[in-house]
Design a protein around this motif. Structure first.
Motif, PDB file in Angstrom:
ATOM      1  N   GLU A 121     -63.473 -65.371 -10.960  1.00  0.00           N
ATOM      2  CA  GLU A 121     -63.345 -65.282  -9.499  1.00  0.00           C
ATOM      3  C   GLU A 121     -62.845 -63.899  -9.087  1.00  0.00           C
ATOM      4  N   LEU A 122     -61.903 -63.336  -9.851  1.00  0.00           N
ATOM      5  CA  LEU A 122     -61.415 -61.982  -9.561  1.00  0.00           C
ATOM      6  C   LEU A 122     -62.571 -60.985  -9.596  1.00  0.00           C
ATOM      7  N   MET A 123     -63.432 -61.106 -10.624  1.00  0.00           N
ATOM      8  CA  MET A 123     -64.593 -60.206 -10.744  1.00  0.00           C
ATOM      9  C   MET A 123     -65.468 -60.315  -9.502  1.00  0.00           C
ATOM     10  N   LYS A 124     -65.763 -61.552  -9.081  1.00  0.00           N
ATOM     11  CA  LYS A 124     -66.613 -61.757  -7.893  1.00  0.00           C
ATOM     12  C   LYS A 124     -65.980 -61.114  -6.663  1.00  0.00           C
ATOM     13  N   ARG A 125     -64.700 -61.377  -6.464  1.00  0.00           N
ATOM     14  CA  ARG A 125     -63.995 -60.848  -5.282  1.00  0.00           C
ATOM     15  C   ARG A 125     -63.986 -59.324  -5.267  1.00  0.00           C
ATOM     16  N   LEU A 126     -63.673 -58.730  -6.424  1.00  0.00           N
ATOM     17  CA  LEU A 126     -63.548 -57.271  -6.478  1.00  0.00           C
ATOM     18  C   LEU A 126     -64.896 -56.575  -6.342  1.00  0.00           C
ATOM     19  N   ILE A 127     -65.924 -57.135  -6.931  1.00  0.00           N
ATOM     20  CA  ILE A 127     -67.260 -56.545  -6.793  1.00  0.00           C
ATOM     21  C   ILE A 127     -67.702 -56.630  -5.333  1.00  0.00           C
ATOM     22  N   LEU A 128     -67.440 -57.777  -4.688  1.00  0.00           N
ATOM     23  CA  LEU A 128     -67.765 -57.929  -3.266  1.00  0.00           C
ATOM     24  C   LEU A 128     -66.965 -56.940  -2.428  1.00  0.00           C
ATOM     25  N   ARG A 129     -65.665 -56.802  -2.729  1.00  0.00           N
ATOM     26  CA  ARG A 129     -64.824 -55.852  -1.988  1.00  0.00           C
ATOM     27  C   ARG A 129     -65.374 -54.432  -2.142  1.00  0.00           C
ATOM     28  N   GLY A 130     -65.795 -54.100  -3.361  1.00  0.00           N
ATOM     29  CA  GLY A 130     -66.363 -52.769  -3.591  1.00  0.00           C
ATOM     30  C   GLY A 130     -67.625 -52.540  -2.789  1.00  0.00           C
ATOM     31  N   GLN A 131     -68.456 -53.563  -2.697  1.00  0.00           N
ATOM     32  CA  GLN A 131     -69.702 -53.447  -1.916  1.00  0.00           C
ATOM     33  C   GLN A 131     -69.394 -53.298  -0.427  1.00  0.00           C
ATOM     34  N   GLN A 132     -68.387 -54.026   0.038  1.00  0.00           N
ATOM     35  CA  GLN A 132     -68.057 -54.006   1.465  1.00  0.00           C
ATOM     36  C   GLN A 132     -67.279 -52.760   1.873  1.00  0.00           C
ATOM     37  N   SER A 133     -66.388 -52.290   0.992  1.00  0.00           N
ATOM     38  CA  SER A 133     -65.492 -51.191   1.371  1.00  0.00           C
ATOM     39  C   SER A 133     -65.922 -49.845   0.804  1.00  0.00           C
ATOM     40  N   GLY A 134     -66.784 -49.889  -0.203  1.00  0.00           N
ATOM     41  CA  GLY A 134     -67.173 -48.644  -0.855  1.00  0.00           C
ATOM     42  C   GLY A 134     -66.113 -48.101  -1.789  1.00  0.00           C
ATOM     43  N   ARG A 135     -65.104 -48.941  -2.142  1.00  0.00           N
ATOM     44  CA  ARG A 135     -64.066 -48.479  -3.065  1.00  0.00           C
ATOM     45  C   ARG A 135     -64.685 -48.217  -4.427  1.00  0.00           C
ATOM     46  N   ALA A 136     -64.572 -46.993  -4.879  1.00  0.00           N
ATOM     47  CA  ALA A 136     -65.208 -46.579  -6.138  1.00  0.00           C
ATOM     48  C   ALA A 136     -64.627 -47.297  -7.355  1.00  0.00           C
ATOM     49  N   ASP A 137     -63.353 -47.725  -7.261  1.00  0.00           N
ATOM     50  CA  ASP A 137     -62.737 -48.367  -8.426  1.00  0.00           C
ATOM     51  C   ASP A 137     -63.075 -49.859  -8.519  1.00  0.00           C
ATOM     52  N   ASP A 138     -63.845 -50.370  -7.570  1.00  0.00           N
ATOM     53  CA  ASP A 138     -64.254 -51.780  -7.619  1.00  0.00           C
ATOM     54  C   ASP A 138     -65.663 -51.913  -8.193  1.00  0.00           C
ATOM     55  N   ASN A 139     -65.833 -51.443  -9.431  1.00  0.00           N
ATOM     56  CA  ASN A 139     -67.089 -51.666 -10.152  1.00  0.00           C
ATOM     57  C   ASN A 139     -66.747 -52.429 -11.429  1.00  0.00           C
ATOM     58  N   GLU A 140     -67.753 -53.078 -12.032  1.00  0.00           N
ATOM     59  CA  GLU A 140     -67.482 -54.019 -13.117  1.00  0.00           C
ATOM     60  C   GLU A 140     -66.713 -53.402 -14.287  1.00  0.00           C
ATOM     61  N   GLU A 141     -67.112 -52.222 -14.708  1.00  0.00           N
ATOM     62  CA  GLU A 141     -66.456 -51.586 -15.861  1.00  0.00           C
ATOM     63  C   GLU A 141     -64.988 -51.284 -15.566  1.00  0.00           C
ATOM     64  N   THR A 142     -64.723 -50.685 -14.408  1.00  0.00           N
ATOM     65  CA  THR A 142     -63.347 -50.339 -14.038  1.00  0.00           C
ATOM     66  C   THR A 142     -62.514 -51.594 -13.822  1.00  0.00           C
ATOM     67  N   ILE A 143     -63.111 -52.613 -13.210  1.00  0.00           N
ATOM     68  CA  ILE A 143     -62.398 -53.867 -12.974  1.00  0.00           C
ATOM     69  C   ILE A 143     -61.957 -54.478 -14.299  1.00  0.00           C
ATOM     70  N   LYS A 144     -62.870 -54.502 -15.287  1.00  0.00           N
ATOM     71  CA  LYS A 144     -62.520 -55.071 -16.593  1.00  0.00           C
ATOM     72  C   LYS A 144     -61.333 -54.326 -17.203  1.00  0.00           C
ATOM     73  N   LYS A 145     -61.336 -52.996 -17.116  1.00  0.00           N
ATOM     74  CA  LYS A 145     -60.233 -52.197 -17.657  1.00  0.00           C
ATOM     75  C   LYS A 145     -58.929 -52.525 -16.928  1.00  0.00           C
ATOM     76  N   ARG A 146     -59.001 -52.626 -15.588  1.00  0.00           N
ATOM     77  CA  ARG A 146     -57.803 -52.919 -14.800  1.00  0.00           C
ATOM     78  C   ARG A 146     -57.247 -54.292 -15.152  1.00  0.00           C
ATOM     79  N   LEU A 147     -58.134 -55.255 -15.406  1.00  0.00           N
ATOM     80  CA  LEU A 147     -57.681 -56.609 -15.748  1.00  0.00           C
ATOM     81  C   LEU A 147     -57.041 -56.656 -17.133  1.00  0.00           C
ATOM     82  N   VAL A 148     -57.574 -55.882 -18.081  1.00  0.00           N
ATOM     83  CA  VAL A 148     -56.972 -55.820 -19.419  1.00  0.00           C
ATOM     84  C   VAL A 148     -55.548 -55.264 -19.307  1.00  0.00           C
ATOM     85  N   VAL A 149     -55.391 -54.175 -18.551  1.00  0.00           N
ATOM     86  CA  VAL A 149     -54.065 -53.575 -18.362  1.00  0.00           C
ATOM     87  C   VAL A 149     -53.138 -54.584 -17.678  1.00  0.00           C
TER      88      VAL A 149
END
Length: 190
Positions: A121-149
């Motif tokens: 669900e976090l992945m879905k929310r963040l990818i959607l947020r990235g699409q809506q806001s244009g936040r560069a850090d809301d892409n799948e690869e970066t999200i996975k890294k942020r979640l591991v940390v």
């Protein structure tokens, strides 16, 4: 004073729920990211020191971050109804430093509210947020890294706050109003 640490993975709804708590309870809000950007923008001594670390790609030392938070915390005055700490602490040494800073003022963390949301669900929310806001850090690869940390730092901190007796687990999946009602139940009882 009801000081609250809001805790959850990126995309768990911390910002949304913080806004609702501010509106209902009149709490102040300290987002470490916003505070750092403000200190740097305003050219304060703390901001200049923080900028020197950031420009080198280094993390800001805990003692400097606590000094910045203490300065903002103190600016709210003794009439403050409480503060929501968002984005801090992220490690046990930071939690210990926050506890010490508050102790020195005769205050404490009344609740650590953990918004728990499944990773898919976090992945879905963040990818959607990235699409809506244009936040560069809301892409799948970066999200996975942020979640591991996040997960590597989270479990010890959750256990630390459980030992402090102020950890509250909130199911962050579902209706926004139900999640907020669960948070209100915690706040109303502390």
């Amino acid at each position: 004073m009801k000081n609250i640490v809001i805790f959850g993975a990126p995309g768990s709804g911390k910002g949304t729920q913080s806004d609702k708590m501010i509106e209902k309870y009149g709490l102040n809000h300290i987002s470490t990211g916003d505070v750092l950007r403000g200190e740097i923008k305003n050219g304060t001594e703390l901001g200049k020191t923080a900028a020197s670390y950031i420009e080198k790609g280094q993390l800001i030392p805990d003692d400097l971050m606590v000094s910045i938070l203490a300065s903002v915390y103190d600016s709210f005055g003794r009439d403050s109804k409480g503060v929501i700490f968002d984005g801090f602490p992220r490690t046990i040494p930071q939690a210990e430093a926050l506890k010490k800073m508050l102790d020195e003022r005769g205050d404490k963390v009344a609740a650590m509210i953990e918004l728990d949301v499944p990773e898919d669900e976090l992945m879905k929310r963040l990818i959607l947020r990235g699409q809506q806001s244009g936040r560069a850090d809301d892409n799948e690869e970066t999200i996975k890294k942020r979640l591991v940390v996040y997960h590597s730092q989270t479990m010890p901190l959750i256990e630390w706050y459980k030992q402090e007796g102020v950890h509250y687990h909130i199911d962050g999946l579902g209706e926004l109003d139900r999640i907020f009602a669960d948070i209100c139940q915690v706040i109303d009882n502390i």
